[in-house]
Design an enzyme around this catalytic site. Structure first.
Site, mmCIF file in Angstrom:
data_model
loop_
_atom_site.group_PDB
_atom_site.id
_atom_site.type_symbol
_atom_site.label_atom_id
_atom_site.label_comp_id
_atom_site.label_asym_id
_atom_site.label_seq_id
_atom_site.Cartn_x
_atom_site.Cartn_y
_atom_site.Cartn_z
ATOM 1 N N HIS A 1 -0.048 -9.662 -9.033
ATOM 2 C CA HIS A 1 0.606 -8.442 -9.722
ATOM 3 C C HIS A 1 2.091 -8.854 -10.130
ATOM 4 O O HIS A 1 2.797 -9.261 -9.406
ATOM 5 C CB HIS A 1 0.429 -7.184 -9.380
ATOM 6 C CG HIS A 1 0.635 -5.818 -10.371
ATOM 7 N ND1 HIS A 1 2.004 -5.729 -10.895
ATOM 8 C CD2 HIS A 1 -0.071 -5.242 -10.729
ATOM 9 C CE1 HIS A 1 1.770 -4.636 -11.565
ATOM 10 N NE2 HIS A 1 0.702 -4.152 -11.582
ATOM 11 N N ARG B 1 5.663 -0.331 -17.507
ATOM 12 C CA ARG B 1 5.931 -1.201 -18.556
ATOM 13 C C ARG B 1 5.295 -0.707 -19.574
ATOM 14 O O ARG B 1 5.647 -0.650 -20.782
ATOM 15 C CB ARG B 1 5.579 -2.421 -18.366
ATOM 16 C CG ARG B 1 6.306 -3.272 -17.472
ATOM 17 C CD ARG B 1 5.927 -4.584 -16.888
ATOM 18 N NE ARG B 1 5.012 -4.560 -15.835
ATOM 19 C CZ ARG B 1 3.785 -5.145 -15.808
ATOM 20 N NH1 ARG B 1 3.291 -5.868 -17.002
ATOM 21 N NH2 ARG B 1 2.994 -4.917 -14.768
#
Length: 501
Positions: free
Chosen positions: A281, A304
């Site tokens: 990740h 995000r």
């Protein structure tokens, strides 16, 4: 003669009485006389399987977990759960289909995995969301667009609880309530580590071997077992075997995530698939007070997806499309940011904070995110840029509903064009982290474990769901699909056990 007639009449009466009593037994009573299904692991896959077996079929369950608490890694999931063409999407006027979701999934998988499993995952995503909403009263009324998705389809609820915690809490509460009322129907056994499966000479399951909280070896008789024991992202041993280049990276996985299910089922003859496909990740938080800690809090992809951007930690410039797939964003950080600490800056606007308040407040309470002015950001993080240059950089990320210079879609919650050096932003330091193992035990569309070098099942009563299984995500998992996988294949395991029971 009369005595013989009376004897026959007595026998007939007893026989009829037995039949009547059997017919009067409730389905729950009848099921309680049978051996329970053993579910190994109490993350969302295990909770889903257990709830569906009990609520829909009244089949008794024993839930085993080597940990001292329920939830596994599922409880930490903070972005949400995917669903295509759901009621929530329709309410928010988001056009989506299972076919589009499948296209995104296959594209992310990069030629690996099993397309039929991906098809099942995406086709049944709408039903998975509806099941959580109707069965457990979860809102799942908000959406985010995560990396690699064509549209917003990652669901979470408007409330104070992170999605993973909320879903796990709801499903575990139901099981705990049932267990307290009827221990024959539902039994939860924590601190119980499964070490093997007992088979008869014909290969049929007869029991589960486990170590109790005192370390004593015990056996639990059962003909149906569902492994929901998770991945191996915490195991340096297994990472060293399958992805040695990742051993040095920190991880978001709990210490229970050591691939026990994969090891046990492989010994029994199960096929393993895509074991070298380990997801890194791109955004694990660096704790400024404990930078060298090899365990990291995950910086949820929703940060995000809702508008957060990444800045180079020296130049203060953007360098990538933050909504690309996880592997692509990770590669950008690793290739473009300093290699000595492999970090980047995650910066969020006030609008992102408004849309993700409770989560960001949690991160701030852990000192993982700080609220600062743009002027102080340049000073405090020693950026080799001026405040006015950083303001201009952020103004460049301001055009709603258009793609920016990095081809990032869905520009939302931007900093706006009226920002100044005194504008407040939210900032955290991030680094790539081992997060999810796409590989695992190969299963079919019925959640049954497949025999090595074969298309046949290893045993009719042996199932797997969740991260312990492989083939669902290929080379890269889309954010929001881990919780979905647990629900879809956990329910599938329960449905197919009911056919055998």
């Amino acid at each position: 003669m009369a005595r013989s007639v009376r004897r026959v009449f007595t026998y007939v009466s007893i026989f009829v009485l037995i039949i009547i009593l059997k017919r009067q037994l409730s389905s729950t009573d009848q099921m309680s006389l049978k051996q329970p299904v053993v579910v190994v692991g109490s993350g969302l896959a295990g909770l889903t399987t257990s709830n569906h077996l009990i609520s829909k079929y009244k089949i008794p369950v024993v839930l085993l977990d080597k940990a001292a608490s329920i939830g596994g890694n599922s409880i930490k999931a903070s972005s949400g759960i995917n669903g295509a063409h759901t009621g929530t999407q329709q309410n928010l006027k988001i056009m989506d289909t299972s076919e589009l979701f499948l296209e995104d999934t296959i594209h992310s998988a990069k030629g690996r995995g099993v397309p039929s499993l991906m098809g099942k995952l995406t086709k049944e995503s709408k039903g998975a969301i509806k099941w959580l909403q109707t069965e457990f009263g979860l809102k799942l009324d908000l959406l985010a667009q995560l990396g690699g998705h064509s549209v917003p389809r990652t669901h979470r609820s408007s409330g104070k609880l992170p999605p993973g915690f909320e879903i796990v809490q709801a499903l575990s509460k139901r099981l705990k309530d049932i267990s307290s009322q009827n221990s024959k129907l539902m039994k939860i056994m924590l601190n119980s580590e499964v070490v093997d499966i007992e088979l008869d000479n014909d290969g049929h399951i007869t029991g589960v071997l486990y170590l109790d909280e005192n370390g004593s070896r015990q056996i639990l008789k059962s003909r149906n077992v569902v492994f929901c024991s998770g991945g191996f992202g915490f195991s340096k041993e297994m990472l060293g075997e399958y992805s040695p280049n990742l051993v040095h990276l920190p991880t978001t996985n709990g210490k229970q995530t050591t691939g026990d299910g994969q090891k046990i089922l492989s010994r029994l003859g199960a096929e393993l698939i895509d074991m070298d496909q380990v997801q890194v990740h791109p955004t694990g938080f660096i704790d400024p007070d404990d930078r060298k800690n090899t365990w990291k809090f995950l910086a949820a992809e929703a940060l995000r997806g809702l508008g957060g951007i990444l800045l180079h930690p020296i130049t203060g410039r953007r360098f990538t499309n933050e909504l690309n797939t996880r592997d692509a964003v990770t590669l950008e950080i690793q290739s473009k940011c300093p290699k000595n600490d492999n970090r980047a800056l995650l910066i969020l606007s006030d609008k992102v904070y408004e849309n993700y308040t409770n989560n960001i407040n949690f991160y701030m309470s852990k000192n993982l995110i700080k609220k600062v002015t743009i002027k102080d950001l340049v000073k405090n993080y020693d950026l080799q840029t001026t405040t006015s240059e950083l303001v201009d950089e952020l103004k460049g990320y301001s055009d709603v509903n258009t793609k920016d210079r990095f081809d990032r879609p869905l520009i939302v919650n931007t900093f706006g064009r009226d920002i100044s050096p005194e504008t407040t932003v939210y900032i955290g330091e991030i680094t790539p982290v081992v997060h999810f193992t796409m590989g695992g035990v190969k299963i079919n569309e019925n959640s049954q474990v497949i025999r090595k070098n074969s298309q046949s099942v290893l045993s009719n009563g042996l199932f797997a769901a969740g991260e312990v299984s492989g083939g669902v995500h290929g080379a890269n998992r889309l954010g929001g699909s881990s919780l979905l996988e647990c629900v879809v294949f956990g329910k599938t395991a329960a449905d197919n056990i009911a056919k055998l029971y």
